[in-house]
Design a protein around this motif. Structure first.
Motif, mmCIF file in Angstrom:
data_model
loop_
_atom_site.group_PDB
_atom_site.id
_atom_site.type_symbol
_atom_site.label_atom_id
_atom_site.label_comp_id
_atom_site.label_asym_id
_atom_site.label_seq_id
_atom_site.Cartn_x
_atom_site.Cartn_y
_atom_site.Cartn_z
ATOM 1 N N SER A 17 0.840 -1.190 0.000
ATOM 2 C CA SER A 17 0.000 0.000 0.000
ATOM 3 C C SER A 17 0.879 1.246 0.000
ATOM 4 O O SER A 17 2.107 1.161 0.101
ATOM 5 C CB SER A 17 -0.894 0.018 1.242
ATOM 6 O OG SER A 17 -0.099 0.193 2.415
ATOM 7 N N LYS A 18 0.233 2.394 -0.087
ATOM 8 C CA LYS A 18 1.004 3.651 -0.057
ATOM 9 C C LYS A 18 1.740 3.816 1.263
ATOM 10 O O LYS A 18 2.729 4.551 1.340
ATOM 11 C CB LYS A 18 0.084 4.845 -0.305
ATOM 12 C CG LYS A 18 -1.002 5.031 0.726
ATOM 13 C CD LYS A 18 -1.878 6.232 0.372
ATOM 14 C CE LYS A 18 -3.018 6.427 1.365
ATOM 15 N NZ LYS A 18 -2.557 6.667 2.738
ATOM 16 N N ASP A 19 1.287 3.100 2.309
ATOM 17 C CA ASP A 19 1.942 3.190 3.612
ATOM 18 C C ASP A 19 3.110 2.216 3.747
ATOM 19 O O ASP A 19 4.112 2.532 4.389
ATOM 20 C CB ASP A 19 0.919 2.916 4.722
ATOM 21 C CG ASP A 19 -0.188 3.954 4.763
ATOM 22 O OD1 ASP A 19 0.111 5.154 4.579
ATOM 23 O OD2 ASP A 19 -1.351 3.565 4.958
ATOM 24 N N THR A 20 2.986 1.016 3.151
ATOM 25 C CA THR A 20 4.037 0.004 3.312
ATOM 26 C C THR A 20 5.099 0.057 2.223
ATOM 27 O O THR A 20 6.253 -0.281 2.473
ATOM 28 C CB THR A 20 3.428 -1.407 3.327
ATOM 29 O OG1 THR A 20 2.772 -1.673 2.079
ATOM 30 C CG2 THR A 20 2.431 -1.560 4.470
ATOM 31 N N ILE A 21 4.719 0.490 1.027
ATOM 32 C CA ILE A 21 5.667 0.476 -0.101
ATOM 33 C C ILE A 21 6.924 1.306 0.176
ATOM 34 O O ILE A 21 8.035 0.873 -0.168
ATOM 35 C CB ILE A 21 4.970 0.918 -1.397
ATOM 36 C CG1 ILE A 21 4.018 -0.196 -1.869
ATOM 37 C CG2 ILE A 21 5.980 1.246 -2.490
ATOM 38 C CD1 ILE A 21 3.120 0.186 -3.024
ATOM 39 N N LYS B 33 13.630 -5.211 -4.022
ATOM 40 C CA LYS B 33 13.420 -4.526 -5.294
ATOM 41 C C LYS B 33 12.614 -5.368 -6.284
ATOM 42 O O LYS B 33 12.375 -4.939 -7.413
ATOM 43 C CB LYS B 33 14.773 -4.149 -5.909
ATOM 44 C CG LYS B 33 15.501 -3.042 -5.175
ATOM 45 C CD LYS B 33 14.718 -1.723 -5.243
ATOM 46 C CE LYS B 33 15.497 -0.576 -4.602
ATOM 47 N NZ LYS B 33 14.729 0.696 -4.647
ATOM 48 N N ILE B 34 12.216 -6.559 -5.860
ATOM 49 C CA ILE B 34 11.379 -7.421 -6.697
ATOM 50 C C ILE B 34 10.267 -7.976 -5.823
ATOM 51 O O ILE B 34 10.519 -8.431 -4.701
ATOM 52 C CB ILE B 34 12.183 -8.599 -7.298
ATOM 53 C CG1 ILE B 34 13.403 -8.097 -8.078
ATOM 54 C CG2 ILE B 34 11.286 -9.445 -8.201
ATOM 55 C CD1 ILE B 34 14.351 -9.218 -8.491
ATOM 56 N N GLU C 3 -3.902 1.335 -8.056
ATOM 57 C CA GLU C 3 -3.045 2.501 -8.273
ATOM 58 C C GLU C 3 -1.750 2.455 -7.472
ATOM 59 O O GLU C 3 -0.817 3.211 -7.747
ATOM 60 C CB GLU C 3 -3.807 3.778 -7.920
ATOM 61 C CG GLU C 3 -5.032 4.049 -8.781
ATOM 62 C CD GLU C 3 -6.233 3.193 -8.405
ATOM 63 O OE1 GLU C 3 -6.203 2.558 -7.321
ATOM 64 O OE2 GLU C 3 -7.193 3.137 -9.194
ATOM 65 N N ASP C 4 -1.675 1.581 -6.472
ATOM 66 C CA ASP C 4 -0.479 1.542 -5.635
ATOM 67 C C ASP C 4 0.754 1.056 -6.396
ATOM 68 O O ASP C 4 1.883 1.259 -5.938
ATOM 69 C CB ASP C 4 -0.718 0.645 -4.412
ATOM 70 C CG ASP C 4 -1.617 1.318 -3.390
ATOM 71 O OD1 ASP C 4 -1.537 2.554 -3.266
ATOM 72 O OD2 ASP C 4 -2.409 0.621 -2.730
ATOM 73 N N ALA C 5 0.550 0.430 -7.549
ATOM 74 C CA ALA C 5 1.706 0.061 -8.372
ATOM 75 C C ALA C 5 2.478 1.306 -8.802
ATOM 76 O O ALA C 5 3.687 1.239 -9.058
ATOM 77 C CB ALA C 5 1.249 -0.721 -9.600
ATOM 78 N N ARG D 149 10.344 3.692 -7.202
ATOM 79 C CA ARG D 149 11.360 3.100 -6.336
ATOM 80 C C ARG D 149 12.149 2.003 -7.059
ATOM 81 O O ARG D 149 12.989 1.356 -6.460
ATOM 82 C CB ARG D 149 10.716 2.532 -5.072
ATOM 83 C CG ARG D 149 9.971 3.572 -4.256
ATOM 84 C CD ARG D 149 9.505 3.022 -2.911
ATOM 85 N NE ARG D 149 10.623 2.840 -2.005
ATOM 86 C CZ ARG D 149 11.088 1.674 -1.577
ATOM 87 N NH1 ARG D 149 10.531 0.540 -2.011
ATOM 88 N NH2 ARG D 149 12.089 1.605 -0.740
ATOM 89 N N GLY D 150 11.842 1.806 -8.348
ATOM 90 C CA GLY D 150 12.561 0.808 -9.126
ATOM 91 C C GLY D 150 12.227 -0.613 -8.740
ATOM 92 O O GLY D 150 13.054 -1.523 -8.902
ATOM 93 N N VAL D 151 11.018 -0.830 -8.222
ATOM 94 C CA VAL D 151 10.599 -2.166 -7.801
ATOM 95 C C VAL D 151 9.877 -2.864 -8.950
ATOM 96 O O VAL D 151 8.931 -2.317 -9.522
ATOM 97 C CB VAL D 151 9.674 -2.101 -6.576
ATOM 98 C CG1 VAL D 151 9.180 -3.500 -6.202
ATOM 99 C CG2 VAL D 151 10.403 -1.452 -5.394
ATOM 100 N N LEU D 152 10.327 -4.068 -9.290
ATOM 101 C CA LEU D 152 9.671 -4.875 -10.315
ATOM 102 C C LEU D 152 8.568 -5.690 -9.655
ATOM 103 O O LEU D 152 8.818 -6.445 -8.720
ATOM 104 C CB LEU D 152 10.679 -5.808 -10.987
ATOM 105 C CG LEU D 152 10.097 -6.739 -12.057
ATOM 106 C CD1 LEU D 152 9.605 -5.941 -13.262
ATOM 107 C CD2 LEU D 152 11.122 -7.784 -12.480
ATOM 108 N N TYR D 153 7.347 -5.551 -10.159
ATOM 109 C CA TYR D 153 6.196 -6.246 -9.589
ATOM 110 C C TYR D 153 5.649 -7.253 -10.583
ATOM 111 O O TYR D 153 5.304 -6.896 -11.716
ATOM 112 C CB TYR D 153 5.116 -5.231 -9.205
ATOM 113 C CG TYR D 153 3.791 -5.852 -8.812
ATOM 114 C CD1 TYR D 153 3.711 -6.723 -7.722
ATOM 115 C CD2 TYR D 153 2.630 -5.570 -9.527
ATOM 116 C CE1 TYR D 153 2.502 -7.293 -7.360
ATOM 117 C CE2 TYR D 153 1.409 -6.132 -9.158
ATOM 118 C CZ TYR D 153 1.354 -6.994 -8.084
ATOM 119 O OH TYR D 153 0.162 -7.563 -7.731
ATOM 120 N N ALA D 154 5.576 -8.525 -10.162
ATOM 121 C CA ALA D 154 4.958 -9.566 -10.968
ATOM 122 C C ALA D 154 3.468 -9.587 -10.631
ATOM 123 O O ALA D 154 3.100 -9.969 -9.517
ATOM 124 C CB ALA D 154 5.587 -10.922 -10.682
#
Length: 374
Positions: A267-271, A277-278, A291-293, A299-304
């Motif tokens: 979430s916007k609080d935990t991210i 980073k993955i 929208e939290d993606a 932050r350069g985090v890759l999300y599957a």
């Protein structure tokens, strides 16, 4: 198998029991998680202790298919929101995986450890049967293989069982997730090897545990968390894992974070405090909001996307309903294509500068749109 238009027009049959069924689609439409859902049914049986929601999101591709979650949500609206979000995710999961099914999900509002009884499951089986082919279900959080077998003995609308089915789908979900982890590593780090990497796994249920087994066998160093302290201690012994609290594993310094418990962990609080980073795990609805993606990308985090990487179980149980019968070899071949789908999403997201979940949703909607136009 029912055709999509048949699934949309059916109505529950009346039962001569204490089960009461109500169409609560209009009530569900007041919640922000509602997304044009076709039908939302409430099944109540005070005598047998059942409060169940069956949410049918979209049947453009075929009858709704999705698991049944048993969980003690704090409020009814919490349970309803969960069902709405999960069923929507199942629509996209089925579409991305190329399955001839739509999206549905059920939530039974109960504590699976203290309130789940044979009488309650009997009432739920009646509800499934009364839906008359609109919805097929199977295991999920709080609903075990034994529970699914119990239901299957009373209604044919259950898959992923050892009673006339292919068995527990969790290992297949874990395999697809493991292959998806490798695809994410390959895209982000240039190598799909997990050897020597620190991987944080949240949730040690059937899928999370099976994923840990595969990661440990290939040399990963594990950090684990589960609300069941006994399960966490077992993982520490079995995998030489470091154990942390469920509430803090998001912040653990790791190469990859694999959420395998309940949703809304990102979430916007935990991210902002994410330690990896993955993100590549088996949990449904890992993002608190779609929208939290947008908070992950900067932050350069890759999300599957969850409904892409965790589709193995769906692929397996859907195959049970094939007119030609269950084909294990075909199922495994299909599951092994999950990394290919993820890689395409990663590459397209990079090329377009868009979040990966936006790309996944667009791909799913494209297939659904073609089905509606046909």
């Amino acid at each position: 198998m029912l055709h999509a238009h048949e699934a949309r027009t059916l109505r529950p049959q009346k039962t001569a029991s204490t089960l009461k069924m109500t169409d609560i689609t209009e009530r569900a439409a007041r919640l922000s998680a509602f997304d044009g859902h076709e039908h939302v049914w409430l099944g109540e049986d005070e005598t047998r202790g059942l409060t169940a929601i069956v949410s049918i999101h979209n049947t453009a591709l075929g009858p709704a298919l999705g698991g049944t979650r048993v969980w003690p949500h704090a409020t009814f609206d919490d349970a309803l929101t969960d069902a709405l979000r999960l069923s929507r995710g199942m629509t996209f999961k089925s579409a991305i995986a190329g399955m001839p099914f739509g999206g549905g999900k059920a939530v039974i509002k109960a504590d699976p450890k203290t309130e789940k009884t044979p009488a309650m499951l009997e009432a739920y089986a009646e509800m499934l049967a009364a839906l008359n082919g609109q919805y097929y279900t199977g295991e999920d959080v709080g609903l075990t293989l034994a529970d699914a077998n119990f239901l299957r003995e009373r209604t044919p609308n259950v898959s992923g069982t050892t009673t006339g089915g292919s068995g527990n789908p969790s290992p297949v979900t874990a395999l697809g997730t493991f292959l998806g982890v490798k695809a994410a590593l390959k895209h982000a780090l240039g190598s799909n090897s997990v050897k020597g990497l620190r991987i944080a796994v949240q949730g040690l249920g059937s899928v999370g545990w099976s994923l840990c087994e595969r990661l440990h066998a290939e040399g990963a160093s594990l950090i684990v968390a589960d609300i069941d302290e006994t399960r966490a201690r077992q993982a520490k012994e079995a995998f030489a894992a470091d154990v942390v609290e469920s509430a803090t594993i998001v912040t653990a310094e790791a190469d990859l974070f694999a959420p395998c418990a309940l949703g809304a962990v990102l979430s916007k609080d935990t991210i902002p405090h994410l330690g990896a980073k993955i993100v590549a795990g088996a949990a449904n609805n890992q993002l608190a909001r779609h929208e939290d993606a947008g908070h992950l990308m900067p932050r350069g985090v890759l999300y599957a996307p969850d409904y892409v990487i965790n589709a193995g179980g769906l692929i397996n149980v859907a195959a049970e309903l094939d007119a030609d019968g269950y084909d294990r070899e075909a199922v495994m071949a299909h599951v092994r294509r999950i990394p290919e789908t993820l890689t395409h999403i990663f590459e397209r997201a990079h090329a377009e500068g868009r979040p990966t979940n936006d790309i996944a949703q667009a791909m799913a909607e494209e297939r659904i749109g073609r089905a509606c136009a046909a």
